[in-house]
Design a protein around this motif. Structure first.
Motif, PDB file in Angstrom:
ATOM      1  N   TYR A 112       0.575  18.538 -25.144  1.00 34.18           N
ATOM      2  CA  TYR A 112       0.779  19.975 -25.871  1.00 34.18           C
ATOM      3  C   TYR A 112      -0.974  19.003 -27.190  1.00 34.18           C
ATOM      4  CZ  TYR A 112       4.625  21.038 -25.812  1.00 34.18           C
ATOM      5  OH  TYR A 112       6.079  21.306 -24.599  1.00 34.18           O
ATOM      6  N   PRO A 113      -3.006  19.427 -26.198  1.00 31.49           N
ATOM      7  CA  PRO A 113      -3.802  18.808 -27.231  1.00 31.49           C
ATOM      8  C   PRO A 113      -3.082  19.486 -29.003  1.00 31.49           C
ATOM      9  CG  PRO A 113      -3.789  21.071 -26.247  1.00 31.49           C
ATOM     10  CD  PRO A 113      -2.706  20.761 -25.775  1.00 31.49           C
ATOM     11  N   ILE A 114      -4.712  18.490 -29.793  1.00 29.15           N
ATOM     12  CA  ILE A 114      -4.346  19.373 -31.494  1.00 29.15           C
ATOM     13  C   ILE A 114      -4.792  20.462 -31.826  1.00 29.15           C
ATOM     14  CG2 ILE A 114      -6.763  17.454 -31.867  1.00 29.15           C
ATOM     15  CD1 ILE A 114      -3.999  17.469 -33.813  1.00 29.15           C
ATOM     16  N   TRP A 115      -5.577  20.869 -32.015  1.00 29.06           N
ATOM     17  CA  TRP A 115      -6.230  22.412 -32.002  1.00 29.06           C
ATOM     18  C   TRP A 115      -4.909  22.891 -31.712  1.00 29.06           C
ATOM     19  CZ3 TRP A 115      -5.596  26.225 -28.742  1.00 29.06           C
ATOM     20  CH2 TRP A 115      -5.616  26.301 -27.086  1.00 29.06           C
ATOM     21  N   LEU A 116      -4.034  23.109 -30.823  1.00 29.87           N
ATOM     22  CA  LEU A 116      -2.131  24.192 -29.967  1.00 29.87           C
ATOM     23  C   LEU A 116      -1.741  23.468 -30.862  1.00 29.87           C
ATOM     24  CD1 LEU A 116      -1.489  26.131 -27.779  1.00 29.87           C
ATOM     25  CD2 LEU A 116      -0.427  24.341 -26.739  1.00 29.87           C
ATOM     26  N   ARG A 117      -1.720  22.315 -31.574  1.00 31.73           N
ATOM     27  CA  ARG A 117      -0.298  22.052 -31.892  1.00 31.73           C
ATOM     28  C   ARG A 117      -0.596  22.485 -33.553  1.00 31.73           C
ATOM     29  NH1 ARG A 117      -0.792  15.933 -32.344  1.00 31.73           N
ATOM     30  NH2 ARG A 117      -2.187  16.059 -30.846  1.00 31.73           N
ATOM     31  N   ILE A 118      -2.370  22.192 -34.141  1.00 34.99           N
ATOM     32  CA  ILE A 118      -2.892  22.855 -35.895  1.00 34.99           C
ATOM     33  C   ILE A 118      -2.068  24.742 -35.464  1.00 34.99           C
ATOM     34  CG2 ILE A 118      -4.207  23.312 -37.165  1.00 34.99           C
ATOM     35  CD1 ILE A 118      -5.285  20.688 -36.032  1.00 34.99           C
ATOM     36  N   TRP A 119      -2.457  25.389 -34.625  1.00 30.24           N
ATOM     37  CA  TRP A 119      -2.199  26.726 -34.581  1.00 30.24           C
ATOM     38  C   TRP A 119      -0.795  26.463 -34.425  1.00 30.24           C
ATOM     39  CZ3 TRP A 119       0.625  28.540 -30.040  1.00 30.24           C
ATOM     40  CH2 TRP A 119       0.460  30.150 -30.274  1.00 30.24           C
ATOM     41  N   HIS A 120      -0.586  26.199 -33.642  1.00 32.82           N
ATOM     42  CA  HIS A 120       1.563  26.285 -33.403  1.00 32.82           C
ATOM     43  C   HIS A 120       2.212  26.008 -35.055  1.00 32.82           C
ATOM     44  CE1 HIS A 120       6.018  25.827 -32.667  1.00 32.82           C
ATOM     45  NE2 HIS A 120       5.613  26.654 -31.319  1.00 32.82           N
ATOM     46  N   GLY A 121       1.491  24.999 -35.541  1.00 33.88           N
ATOM     47  CA  GLY A 121       2.009  24.653 -36.837  1.00 33.88           C
ATOM     48  C   GLY A 121       1.691  25.928 -37.915  1.00 33.88           C
ATOM     49  N   ILE A 122       0.696  26.313 -37.901  1.00 34.61           N
ATOM     50  CA  ILE A 122       0.512  27.367 -39.033  1.00 34.61           C
ATOM     51  C   ILE A 122       0.266  28.830 -38.217  1.00 34.61           C
ATOM     52  CG2 ILE A 122      -2.147  29.048 -39.647  1.00 34.61           C
ATOM     53  CD1 ILE A 122      -3.498  26.444 -39.767  1.00 34.61           C
ATOM     54  N   ASN A 123       0.668  28.871 -37.095  1.00 33.72           N
ATOM     55  CA  ASN A 123       1.649  30.222 -36.390  1.00 33.72           C
ATOM     56  C   ASN A 123       3.391  30.395 -36.752  1.00 33.72           C
ATOM     57  OD1 ASN A 123       0.974  32.367 -34.769  1.00 33.72           O
ATOM     58  ND2 ASN A 123       2.467  31.508 -33.629  1.00 33.72           N
ATOM     59  N   ALA A 124       3.220  29.143 -36.582  1.00 28.06           N
ATOM     60  CA  ALA A 124       4.921  29.572 -36.799  1.00 28.06           C
ATOM     61  C   ALA A 124       5.336  29.614 -38.163  1.00 28.06           C
ATOM     62  CB  ALA A 124       5.723  27.969 -36.594  1.00 28.06           C
ATOM     63  N   LEU A 125       3.797  28.701 -39.222  1.00 27.40           N
ATOM     64  CA  LEU A 125       5.244  29.006 -40.658  1.00 27.40           C
ATOM     65  C   LEU A 125       4.329  30.877 -40.844  1.00 27.40           C
ATOM     66  CD1 LEU A 125       5.102  27.491 -43.158  1.00 27.40           C
ATOM     67  CD2 LEU A 125       3.334  26.883 -44.016  1.00 27.40           C
ATOM     68  N   CYS A 126       3.364  31.436 -40.107  1.00 28.68           N
ATOM     69  CA  CYS A 126       2.862  32.551 -41.015  1.00 28.68           C
ATOM     70  C   CYS A 126       3.885  33.403 -40.170  1.00 28.68           C
ATOM     71  CB  CYS A 126       1.428  32.716 -40.568  1.00 28.68           C
ATOM     72  SG  CYS A 126       0.678  32.683 -41.115  1.00 28.68           S
ATOM     73  N   ILE A 127       4.614  33.377 -39.215  1.00 29.61           N
ATOM     74  CA  ILE A 127       5.369  34.703 -38.208  1.00 29.61           C
ATOM     75  C   ILE A 127       6.395  35.026 -39.004  1.00 29.61           C
ATOM     76  CG2 ILE A 127       6.465  35.013 -36.181  1.00 29.61           C
ATOM     77  CD1 ILE A 127       4.400  35.000 -35.112  1.00 29.61           C
ATOM     78  N   ILE A 128       7.125  32.782 -39.017  1.00 33.18           N
ATOM     79  CA  ILE A 128       8.513  33.164 -39.865  1.00 33.18           C
ATOM     80  C   ILE A 128       8.508  34.119 -41.290  1.00 33.18           C
ATOM     81  CG2 ILE A 128       9.940  31.674 -41.399  1.00 33.18           C
ATOM     82  CD1 ILE A 128       9.618  29.874 -39.074  1.00 33.18           C
ATOM     83  N   LEU A 129       7.468  33.827 -42.210  1.00 32.29           N
ATOM     84  CA  LEU A 129       7.209  34.344 -43.373  1.00 32.29           C
ATOM     85  C   LEU A 129       7.014  36.269 -43.192  1.00 32.29           C
ATOM     86  CD1 LEU A 129       4.945  32.153 -45.955  1.00 32.29           C
ATOM     87  CD2 LEU A 129       7.359  32.312 -46.006  1.00 32.29           C
ATOM     88  N   LEU A 130       6.555  36.313 -42.183  1.00 33.55           N
ATOM     89  CA  LEU A 130       6.538  37.271 -41.710  1.00 33.55           C
ATOM     90  C   LEU A 130       7.150  38.701 -41.397  1.00 33.55           C
ATOM     91  CD1 LEU A 130       3.133  37.236 -39.653  1.00 33.55           C
ATOM     92  CD2 LEU A 130       2.928  38.880 -41.615  1.00 33.55           C
ATOM     93  N   ILE A 131       8.079  37.646 -40.811  1.00 36.62           N
ATOM     94  CA  ILE A 131       9.178  38.441 -40.629  1.00 36.62           C
ATOM     95  C   ILE A 131      10.308  38.573 -41.487  1.00 36.62           C
ATOM     96  CG2 ILE A 131      11.529  37.624 -39.656  1.00 36.62           C
ATOM     97  CD1 ILE A 131      10.365  36.117 -36.823  1.00 36.62           C
ATOM     98  N   ILE A 132      10.275  37.966 -42.239  1.00 41.10           N
ATOM     99  CA  ILE A 132      11.636  37.293 -43.711  1.00 41.10           C
ATOM    100  C   ILE A 132      10.819  38.657 -44.657  1.00 41.10           C
ATOM    101  CG2 ILE A 132      11.673  36.826 -45.513  1.00 41.10           C
ATOM    102  CD1 ILE A 132      11.785  34.307 -44.292  1.00 41.10           C
ATOM    103  N   THR A 133       9.518  38.474 -44.996  1.00 40.70           N
ATOM    104  CA  THR A 133       8.554  40.087 -45.685  1.00 40.70           C
ATOM    105  C   THR A 133       8.577  41.054 -45.481  1.00 40.70           C
ATOM    106  OG1 THR A 133       6.532  38.850 -44.963  1.00 40.70           O
ATOM    107  CG2 THR A 133       7.600  38.158 -47.309  1.00 40.70           C
ATOM    108  N   GLY A 134       8.673  40.805 -44.158  1.00 44.60           N
ATOM    109  CA  GLY A 134       8.905  42.247 -42.987  1.00 44.60           C
ATOM    110  C   GLY A 134       9.882  43.159 -43.104  1.00 44.60           C
ATOM    111  N   LEU A 135      11.438  42.084 -42.873  1.00 47.77           N
ATOM    112  CA  LEU A 135      12.380  42.573 -43.286  1.00 47.77           C
ATOM    113  C   LEU A 135      12.415  43.207 -44.723  1.00 47.77           C
ATOM    114  CD1 LEU A 135      14.728  39.770 -40.992  1.00 47.77           C
ATOM    115  CD2 LEU A 135      14.313  42.243 -40.490  1.00 47.77           C
TER     116      LEU A 135
END
Ligand code: HEM
Lengths: 319, 205
Positions: free
Chosen positions: B9-32
């Protein structure tokens, strides 16, 4: 061949829309009567001409914009069967109008509709009582008349017409308020205050434009009232609805306000909460599909079950 | 098995993944919370939800574009391609491994290599999630943010309504993906091993 397609489609579209518009035309407009045409020859347009008996010249002049009657809407308004002189003095037939007519008292809605059994379903007396308690009356007294909002030359209760689209109802009703709240010249007939800019006073509301096209001012500025179709009690501003979830939830106030007419006509429910609202708009939180809810619960349930079993086996196998 | 590290997992992928994971979790909680909000018991007030949801949605959308570009210019993208031929059999083999083989201690049917970092189930679920579900949610989400962009009416329904329903359905499947993703990532010798990998970039076997 292709190059005829577009015009042909256009013709077809026009044809169909003419048919549909006619099918849905509700209030059949009546042509202006002979008498009304006489007044409309001057009051129906921006310019009027008259022959000056002294100079025998024909003068063409601008009509005062506030004295122009929208004749196209007059003929489909509720009072379309009236002749102008049923409400205005017969003496207006002469021009220049006699100056004492300026003092002629004008009829108000309640003069004709007050206590009238024929119009009981509109509850005019309750409306008058509400108006008496409204923020406008409190500020301006009886100077604030029904006619400030209702132009009785053109008024039509669009919301009661089952063919009306919610969007049209919203536009017409909001226009009644915006006519004045967005027009300094009308606003300052009542007060010397500077008019608060609506876009700034409502900047707390996101997607403001979309909201103002989909809900009426009165949704937020009047209380929910089960006993009447349209509450007329405009509340002081600090009592206005500002909680998003008043609308964006299953027990949305919209059901008892904007969608009241539709809700009374149809109690049908095709799996949606507030399906009447869904027919015309998607209000986050107010529209949910029961079946989709069940399906999603099933999906998550099944996945959770699978995961739990897997975990149990992992624990057992570890030992 | 020899103990060697694979840099997956190259660094750009990990950064993307971290930000994405955080955002998506918040999106799911606020969406619900927006969809199932209740005036009397607001978990998060509607207004706050909308604000967080809009913010995270925009960040995640930008992230998604970065992910696409990254996959396009680096060779990470090859892991998201799969052949249709024999797909069903490969998926079945992997599924059987999770259900039975794993408990019996059988070797992995598709061992992790630099050329083949996903097993067939991961491959298809990541490809569907990243190339179908997330784009669907991103596009419909932008439509809801700028309703003037979407068609007014379609098939007799309001455009906003169709877009919103698609958005909710897409969001539902992303949540579903996340739940399984989180669990499956914990399958391994040590439940936390894979989580460490996505942080450090190295896969240890
Ligand atoms: C807190 C939440 C999350 C955690 C802890 C997590 C954890 C992980 C782990 C451990 C991996 C590497 C193991 C593997 O390849 O299976 C991984 C990879 C991946 N995850 Fe997540 N994940 C999370 C959220 C998400 C979300 C929300 C998405 C997308 C919507 C996502 C998409 C992916 C993708 C596409 C990969 C493969 C990346 C690549 O190597 O190209 N993850 N994640």
């Amino acid at each position: 061949m292709m190059k005829y397609c577009k015009p042909l489609l256009l013709v077809l579209y026009c044809f169909l829309s003419v048919i549909f518009n006619n099918l849905y035309a509700q209030n059949e407009p009546v042509p202006l009567s002979e008498d009304n045409l006489k007044c409309a020859s001057c009051h129906g347009s921006k310019y009027y001409s008259f022959t000056n008996p002294l100079t025998e010249e024909t003068n063409r002049k601008r009509m005062n914009p506030f004295f122009i009657i929208d004749t196209a809407r007059y003929v489909s308004g509720v009072h379309r069967s009236f002749s102008c002189s049923d409400c205005h003095s017969y003496d207006y037939n002469s021009y220049p109008h006699p100056s004492e007519l300026k003092l002629e008292p004008k009829f108000s809605c309640i003069d004709c509709h007050g206590g009238d059994e024929t119009f009981a379903k509109y509850q005019f007396d309750k409306i008058e009582e509400d108006v008496n308690n409204s923020a406008h009356r409190n500020a301006f007294g009886t100077q604030f008349k029904c006619e400030m909002c209702h132009d009785l030359h053109t008024y039509r209760p669009v919301a009661r017409d089952e063919h009306s689209k919610i969007k049209h109802i919203v536009v017409q009703d909001n226009q009644m308020c915006l006519n004045c709240h967005n027009d300094l010249s009308k606003y300052q007939v009542l007060t010397d205050h500077n008019k608060p800019e609506l876009l700034t006073t409502h900047s707390w509301l996101p997607n403001q434009e979309l909201h103002f096209l989909n809900v009426r001012c009165i949704e937020c500025h009047t209380p929910t009232d089960d006993t009447i179709m349209v509450s007329h009690r405009i509340l002081p501003k600090d009592q206005a609805v500002h909680l998003c979830s008043d609308c964006h939830s299953t027990n949305s106030i919209l059901r008892d306000k904007l969608y009241k007419y539709a809700a009374q006509q149809s109690r049908s429910d095709n799996g949606y909460y507030n399906s009447v609202i869904l027919n015309e708009a998607y209000v986050i939180g107010a529209n949910r599909n029961k079946y989709l809810n069940i399906i999603s619960l099933l999906f998550f349930g099944a996945a959770l079950l699978g995961i739990s079993i897997h975990i149990i086996f992992r624990i057992i196998k570890k030992k | 098995m020899e103990n060697h590290k694979l840099y997956l997992y190259p660094i750009w992928l990990r950064i993307w993944h971290g930000i994405n994971a955080l955002c998506i979790i918040l999106l799911i909680i606020t969406g619900l919370s927006m969809q199932y909000g209740n005036i009397d018991y607001p978990l998060i007030s509607f207004k706050t939800s909308v604000m967080i949801h809009n913010f995270c949605g925009i960040v995640a959308s930008i992230g998604f574009v970065i992910f696409l570009v990254g996959n396009f210019i680096s060779d990470n993208g090859i892991h998201y391609r799969f052949k249709i031929r024999g797909l069903y059999k490969r998926l079945f083999t992997q599924l059987m491994y999770y259900v039975f083989g794993y408990f019996k201690g059988e070797p992995k049917p598709f061992p992790i290599t630099k050329e083949n970092k996903f097993n067939p189930l991961q491959r298809i679920s990541y490809a569907v999630a990243m190339y179908v579900l997330v784009p669907l949610v991103v596009i419909t989400g932008l439509g809801l943010l700028y309703p003037e962009l979407i068609f007014e009416r379609f098939l007799g329904m309001s455009g906003v309504q169709i877009t919103a329903v698609m958005h909710s359905i897409g969001g539902f499947f992303v949540s579903f993906f996340l739940m399984i993703h989180l669990y499956v990532a914990s399958i391994g010798k040590n439940p936390l091993k894979n989580y460490k990998s996505i942080l450090t970039g190295y896969h240890e076997s």
